[in-house]
Motif scaffolding. Structure first.
Motif, PDB file in Angstrom:
ATOM      1  N   VAL A   3      12.372 -28.519  31.835  1.00  0.00           N
ATOM      2  CA  VAL A   3      11.637 -27.359  32.329  1.00  0.00           C
ATOM      3  C   VAL A   3      10.632 -26.876  31.305  1.00  0.00           C
ATOM      4  CG1 VAL A   3      11.907 -24.954  32.928  1.00  0.00           C
ATOM      5  CG2 VAL A   3      13.453 -26.661  33.894  1.00  0.00           C
ATOM      6  N   ARG A   6       7.682 -29.155  31.003  1.00  0.00           N
ATOM      7  CA  ARG A   6       6.821 -29.047  32.181  1.00  0.00           C
ATOM      8  C   ARG A   6       5.909 -27.846  32.074  1.00  0.00           C
ATOM      9  NH1 ARG A   6      11.059 -30.415  36.828  1.00  0.00           N
ATOM     10  NH2 ARG A   6      11.324 -32.548  36.142  1.00  0.00           N
ATOM     11  N   ASP A   7       6.496 -26.771  31.554  1.00  0.00           N
ATOM     12  CA  ASP A   7       5.739 -25.543  31.403  1.00  0.00           C
ATOM     13  C   ASP A   7       4.515 -25.790  30.528  1.00  0.00           C
ATOM     14  OD1 ASP A   7       6.525 -22.233  30.156  1.00  0.00           O
ATOM     15  OD2 ASP A   7       4.963 -22.978  31.469  1.00  0.00           O
TER      16      ASP A   7
ATOM     17  N   ALA B 128       3.169 -21.319  36.981  1.00  0.00           N
ATOM     18  CA  ALA B 128       4.239 -21.250  35.979  1.00  0.00           C
ATOM     19  C   ALA B 128       4.396 -19.817  35.476  1.00  0.00           C
ATOM     20  CB  ALA B 128       3.930 -22.196  34.822  1.00  0.00           C
ATOM     21  N   GLN B 132       7.653 -17.591  36.066  1.00  0.00           N
ATOM     22  CA  GLN B 132       8.344 -17.072  34.885  1.00  0.00           C
ATOM     23  C   GLN B 132       8.703 -15.608  35.121  1.00  0.00           C
ATOM     24  OE1 GLN B 132       7.939 -19.081  31.460  1.00  0.00           O
ATOM     25  NE2 GLN B 132       9.964 -18.105  31.497  1.00  0.00           N
ATOM     26  N   ILE B 137      11.270 -20.353  37.005  1.00  0.00           N
ATOM     27  CA  ILE B 137      10.460 -21.428  36.455  1.00  0.00           C
ATOM     28  C   ILE B 137      11.149 -22.782  36.650  1.00  0.00           C
ATOM     29  CG2 ILE B 137      11.388 -21.115  34.104  1.00  0.00           C
ATOM     30  CD1 ILE B 137       7.738 -21.800  34.754  1.00  0.00           C
ATOM     31  N   ALA B 138      12.483 -22.792  36.646  1.00  0.00           N
ATOM     32  CA  ALA B 138      13.227 -24.054  36.775  1.00  0.00           C
ATOM     33  C   ALA B 138      13.077 -24.659  38.167  1.00  0.00           C
ATOM     34  CB  ALA B 138      14.700 -23.826  36.458  1.00  0.00           C
ATOM     35  N   ASP B 141       9.336 -27.410  40.800  1.00  0.00           N
ATOM     36  CA  ASP B 141       9.024 -28.625  41.566  1.00  0.00           C
ATOM     37  C   ASP B 141       9.950 -28.824  42.758  1.00  0.00           C
ATOM     38  OD1 ASP B 141       6.792 -29.768  40.067  1.00  0.00           O
ATOM     39  OD2 ASP B 141       8.230 -29.784  38.419  1.00  0.00           O
ATOM     40  N   ARG B 143      11.481 -27.986  46.641  1.00  0.00           N
ATOM     41  CA  ARG B 143      10.899 -27.619  47.930  1.00  0.00           C
ATOM     42  C   ARG B 143      11.620 -26.376  48.445  1.00  0.00           C
ATOM     43  NH1 ARG B 143      12.213 -31.255  51.489  1.00  0.00           N
ATOM     44  NH2 ARG B 143      13.132 -32.787  50.105  1.00  0.00           N
TER      45      ARG B 143
END
Lengths: 316, 275
Positions: A3, A6-7, B128, B132, B137-138, B141, B143
């Motif tokens: 994570v 990716r950020d 992002a 956040q 944030i996790a 990606d 759906r």
């Protein structure tokens, strides 16, 4: 870990997954694949069982003497002489090359060539009809002017049987692939336009409102919201119309519009050959089944976001 | 109270309504009046809750302020701009999930930027940031159908925040959530509201929710919706919702609402009587 990386680096997301996590994922995906494989085997097994049951009942009727084998030859008879029946396929190509009945491609090849010719017509017709229908359907909802100008005619022509278009197909295109494809397109187009409009009208208004609040223009809303939102329904409509396309293409071929499976059926009728009729029916069934399966696979690929509801409904 | 008087308002106000009314299907036999004579001023950074019986037009007023529907009477301004069309400055969050199922979470959040033609890099960055802020944030990606109801609403909030709105309009956003999730989401929303500095207009029919969140509660009458009273909640934040004052406020608001709910019920029963 993944994570955080990716950020920071959007592009490198896939490559930066830590190794243990990747290994677990790989194992999980393998396990899933093997389970999916079993599932697939079970499906094949049930399909075979379903067909065997039907064939078995037929054979039983024959064994008991209820079904006259000249009129209703059971599967072991009409499938038994494939070599004999196969030579009736692909007659048009023979006629084109000018060879006699005994020369040219083998029986098996003939069946393949004829089947492929018919399948290609269905496929071409489906593609043309869906592109045209979705295009026209979207335009009807996009421009009121287009709606008023075009929709009455489409609604008027929608209930007309495709058979009625047969002479038109011959007038316009003569003989060959074109009239058969035209028949498929005509059989599907009008319904699919109405289905597209219906799908557009039932798009969740929240989706449209969200896009409007974000400042999307009309064309952006159509392209980015309405088209993806109607795709699931449209593929469903397409699948339902697939069988319609198979029916129409046979009619088109059997009335001398072209050559193919329909023409073989016609030949069987004229020469009083029930075995050939049933053999052709079996081939058409297999082709249609395969086509539907492919479409379902494509649907699953394209509509990755839809959950599988069939199983949930079954376990109720 | 009438709309004929010259509008008198501070141009700094986040939302100003003057004599706003809405009649659905106006001019037809099926016409019915949803809102009448709404006068309302909302300051920047204020948290205002619309409270009323269901069908009283409080959601309609939200849609009018968002610019998604046209008022049939009166005028609405937002920061001295007349509200005529939707604007990214006034983001609306719906009760039902309104995330696009065909996009990933981050693509959903940055949908507004995609429309403006921002680059993928910029979109991902903004998404992002917004994710956040809502602590998701996790899930970037993932759906939408992989998320729980509460997480989906947080993504919807992030999507609204990504547009840097000056006014957040929320139409019963937590109505579909269970009680525990709802309480957590209220705390979460208060944090987001404090950070963003935006005004929040929040529609609900839950009195508890109104007392937990609002600076002021606008109580609506039943159909056609008018403002019955504006009730200030002057409890210090963070609020102790079990305090005596909070309890008194809940009782007072319940009494204010009771008449309206009774009236709404009587109306519905009158419709239900067979002819």
């Amino acid at each position: 870990m993944a994570v955080v990386t990716r950020d920071g680096e959007p592009g490198a997301a896939a490559g930066t997954t830590s190794r243990p996590a990747a290994a677990t994922r790989l194992m999980a995906s393998r396990l899933f694949a093997s389970m999916a494989g079993l599932d697939w085997l079970a499906k094949v097994w049930w399909t075979c069982l379903s067909i065997s049951l039907f064939a078995g009942l037929w054979e039983l009727c024959w064994a008991m003497g209820w079904a006259d084998e000249k009129l209703l030859p059971p599967p072991h008879i009409f499938l038994g002489n494939i070599g004999e029946q196969g030579k009736y396929f692909n007659t048009a190509t023979r006629w084109q090359v000018g060879t006699s009945m005994t020369e040219g491609p083998s029986a098996f090849e003939s069946v393949l060539i004829t089947g492929a010719a018919t399948t290609m017509r269905v496929f071409a017709g489906l593609v043309i009809a869906s592109v045209l229908a979705i295009g026209v359907g979207v335009l009807v909802r996009y421009y009121r002017f287009f709606d008023r100008l075009v929709l009455p005619t489409i609604t008027l022509l929608s209930p007309v049987s495709p058979i009625a278009w047969l002479p038109v197909a011959i007038f316009l295109f003569g003989i060959g692939n074109a009239p058969a494809i035209f028949m498929v397109v005509v059989a599907l187009f009008f319904h699919m336009v109405l289905a597209t409009i219906n799908q557009i009208d039932t798009v969740n208004t929240n989706f449209i409102n969200v896009a409007r609040t974000m400042g999307a223009s009309k064309s952006q809303i159509y392209l980015r919201v309405i088209v993806p939102a109607i795709l699931p329904g449209m593929l469903q409509v397409l699948r339902m119309n697939l069988f319609g396309a198979w029916m129409v293409v046979l009619v088109a071929e059997s009335t001398g519009v072209g050559y193919g499976m329909g023409q073989v059926i016609m030949l069987a009728r004229n020469t009083f050959n029930p075995s050939l009729v049933f053999f052709t029916i079996a081939v058409i069934g297999v082709l249609g089944f395969a086509f539907d399966w492919l479409l379902r696979m494509a649907q699953r690929r394209i509509l990755y976001w839809l959950p599988d509801t069939a199983e949930r409904l079954r376990v109720l | 109270m009438s709309s004929e008087n010259a509008p008198h308002f501070s141009s700094k106000d986040a939302v100003v309504c003057r004599g706003v009314g809405k009649t659905w299907a106006a001019g037809t036999k099926r016409a019915h009046e949803a809102l009448r004579d709404i006068d309302l001023d909302i300051k920047p950074g204020e948290f205002v809750v619309f409270l009323g019986p269901s069908g009283c037009g409080k959601s309609t007023l939200l849609y009018l302020i968002a610019g998604l529907e046209d008022a049939t009477g009166g005028q609405i301004w937002s920061f001295s701009d007349k509200v005529e069309t939707p604007s990214p400055e006034r983001s609306l969050i719906f009760q039902e999930t309104s995330l696009f199922p065909w996009l990933t979470v981050w693509q959903n959040v940055s949908f507004g930027l995609a429309i403006r033609g921002a680059s993928q890099e910029e979109r991902r960055k903004v998404a992002a940031e917004a994710l956040q802020r809502v602590g998701l944030i996790a899930a970037m990606d993932k759906r939408p159908d992989e998320l729980s109801g509460g997480m989906r609403q947080r993504v919807a909030v992030a999507r609204a925040l990504a547009m840097r709105p000056k006014v957040l309009l929320m139409d019963e956003p937590f109505a579909a959530l269970d009680v525990q999730t709802r309480a957590r989401m209220q705390d979460f929303l208060l944090d987001v509201w404090r950070d963003s500095g935006a005004s929040v207009l929040f529609v609900t029919h839950h009195i508890d929710e109104a007392v937990a969140l609002a600076d002021r509660v606008v109580v609506f009458t039943s159909r056609p919706g008018r403002i019955k009273t504006i009730y200030p909640i002057d409890l210090p934040r963070p609020r102790n919702l079990f305090s005596r004052e909070a309890e008194t406020m809940r009782i007072q608001l319940t009494e204010l609402l009771r008449d309206e709910v009774d009236r709404a019920f009587a109306e519905q029963e009158a419709f239900a009587v067979p002819a």
